[in-house]
Design a protein around this motif. Structure first.
Motif, PDB file in Angstrom:
ATOM      1  N   ASP A 193      12.374  -1.022   1.368  1.00 15.46           N
ATOM      2  CA  ASP A 193      11.823   0.261   1.718  1.00 15.46           C
ATOM      3  C   ASP A 193      10.311   0.482   2.589  1.00 15.46           C
ATOM      4  N   ALA A 194      10.662   1.294   3.426  1.00 12.44           N
ATOM      5  CA  ALA A 194       8.838   1.643   4.351  1.00 12.44           C
ATOM      6  C   ALA A 194       7.749   1.882   3.252  1.00 12.44           C
ATOM      7  N   VAL A 195       8.443   2.818   2.331  1.00 14.07           N
ATOM      8  CA  VAL A 195       6.812   3.101   1.377  1.00 14.07           C
ATOM      9  C   VAL A 195       6.071   1.668   0.941  1.00 14.07           C
ATOM     10  N   PHE A 196       6.795   0.696   0.988  1.00 28.38           N
ATOM     11  CA  PHE A 196       6.321  -0.590  -0.116  1.00 28.38           C
ATOM     12  C   PHE A 196       4.659  -1.640   0.617  1.00 28.38           C
ATOM     13  N   ALA A 197       4.795  -0.738   1.902  1.00 23.70           N
ATOM     14  CA  ALA A 197       3.809  -1.624   2.796  1.00 23.70           C
ATOM     15  C   ALA A 197       2.605  -1.405   2.587  1.00 23.70           C
ATOM     16  N   CYS A 198       2.594   0.003   2.031  1.00 24.43           N
ATOM     17  CA  CYS A 198       1.469  -0.269   1.610  1.00 24.43           C
ATOM     18  C   CYS A 198       1.036   0.436   0.591  1.00 24.43           C
ATOM     19  N   ASP A 199      -0.670   0.848   0.023  1.00 24.43           N
ATOM     20  CA  ASP A 199      -0.585   1.554  -1.315  1.00 24.43           C
ATOM     21  C   ASP A 199      -0.431   3.269  -1.816  1.00 24.43           C
ATOM     22  N   GLN A 200       0.424   3.722  -2.272  1.00 22.38           N
ATOM     23  CA  GLN A 200       0.500   5.443  -2.758  1.00 22.38           C
ATOM     24  C   GLN A 200      -0.232   5.925  -3.695  1.00 22.38           C
ATOM     25  N   ASP A 201      -0.066   7.224  -3.255  1.00 22.93           N
ATOM     26  CA  ASP A 201      -1.305   7.629  -4.807  1.00 22.93           C
ATOM     27  C   ASP A 201      -0.701   7.894  -5.974  1.00 22.93           C
ATOM     28  N   PHE A 202       0.877   7.567  -5.905  1.00 19.71           N
ATOM     29  CA  PHE A 202       1.292   7.336  -7.372  1.00 19.71           C
ATOM     30  C   PHE A 202       1.096   6.125  -8.451  1.00 19.71           C
TER      31      PHE A 202
END
Length: 368
Positions: free
Chosen positions: A170-179
């Motif tokens: 998933d594209a969410v894993f392409a960068c750091d996330q605030d959660f």
């Protein structure tokens, strides 16, 4: 300057789709800007000023294209050299055949020197052999297809040439996330229910009402359409205490880390839980829910199996399956697939630029 169209169901107040878009722009903007691409994004609704400024901060000069039934036949598509679908579940007909036909028609416009890149995709569910065959034919024209899970990869194998096919995430894993905050996280005695209307309402209300008095309850809506439903659940469910809050996407992402358990009917509720290292249980019979829970080694329940499951039952099963090191390793693997995908896209854009330069040189030579 070459132009690229970012295709998706954006601007509809769907947290998962918006998270995909923002993650993609953050992670891939350097690659896209170095290739000299001017981006436009398809929008379900006309964006307001705050939304516009937010996305243009991520990618300067970005513009918006309304989603309409006429987009697949619009001459305006001829202005774009690339079509980029950054992720999600566009290719399914659970919503309607019309939705699937719309996206297939747009994708089919990009062949030859005009390239379609379908990235981080989840296929299905697609019912009916006619629609499945049409989907496979269209995907065979793509310059690149990357799947977010093994089930999707196997579904398209044989339709897309192996050299244009890749297992991503998933594209969410392409960068750091605030959660996913760094360092120690304060543990919170809270059950988080990410709900959607019409999936397993009566069963979920029983489970929510069984949360022990020692814990709080967060009811989370990741789409604007879910919030009214959550307020109804809050009113009609006999909770054993009053520590119940209704949260939207922003508060959910800020307060997720350290929660006791996430019970989610939304795919990106599970994605966020894995990144934040929180045990989770998937609810529903959506293939992407079942597939992700299987890959993460976590429990999932279809609606018929949930009717007598208390919150304590779900917590016990999730804690028995949960392994923090496995979560971390899986997140690392997903990020590494995105890193490999970036190299593939860089090479594809470079080839496209070289081809454009060749055509330009040839045309100039023919017309001095």
């Amino acid at each position: 300057m070459a132009r690229a169209l970012i295709l998706g169901y954006f601007g509809a107040r769907n947290w998962g789709d918006e998270l995909i878009l923002r993650s993609f722009l953050r992670a891939y903007r350097d690659i896209l800007s170095r290739a000299g691409l001017k981006l436009a994004v398809t929008m379900k609704q006309q964006p307001d000023k705050a939304y516009t400024h937010e996305l243009q901060d991520l990618y300067p000069g970005l513009s918006f294209v309304p989603i309409s039934p006429f987009l697949p036949i619009s001459p305006a598509l001829n202005a774009y050299r690339y079509l980029i679908c950054p992720g999600g579940s566009l290719l399914q007909n659970a919503t309607s055949d019309r939705s699937l036909q719309f996206y297939l028609s747009v994708i089919s416009r990009f062949t030859g020197s005009r390239k379609a890149m379908l990235l981080n995709q989840g296929i299905g569910p697609i019912t009916g052999e006619k629609m499945a065959s049409a989907t496979r034919r269209t995907l065979g024209k793509a310059a690149l297809f990357t799947a977010r899970d093994n089930e999707t990869l196997e579904w398209v194998r044989g339709s897309v040439p192996d050299d244009k096919l890749f297992l991503a995430s998933d594209a969410v894993f392409a960068c750091d996330q605030d959660f996913a905050p760094k360092g120690d996280v304060r543990q919170r005695r809270v059950f988080v229910f990410v709900l959607r209307e019409g999936v397993a309402e009566e069963a979920m209300e029983f489970t929510i009402g069984s949360v022990p008095r020692t814990h709080e309850v967060n009811l989370v809506g990741l789409q604007s359409a879910d919030m009214h439903f959550l307020r109804e659940v809050r009113v009609r469910t006999p909770f054993p205490h009053d520590r119940v809050e209704i949260l939207g996407p922003t508060d959910f992402s800020r307060r997720l880390a350290g929660s006791t358990l996430v019970i989610s009917e939304r795919y990106h509720g599970l994605i966020a839980s894995l990144i934040a290292g929180v045990p989770f249980v998937g609810i529903g019979d959506d293939p992407k829910i079942l597939s992700f829970c299987k890959e993460a080694g976590m429990p999932s329940f279809v609606r018929d199996a949930l009717h007598e499951a208390t919150a304590s039952d779900l917590l016990e099963r999730a804690q028995a399956a949960f392994d923090a090191s496995r979560f971390a390793a899986l997140a690392t693997e997903f990020r590494s697939r995105q890193a490999a995908q970036k190299k593939m896209i860089t090479a594809l854009l470079a080839d496209g630029q070289a081809g454009a330069d060749t055509r330009k040189s040839t045309n100039t030579g023919a017309n001095p």
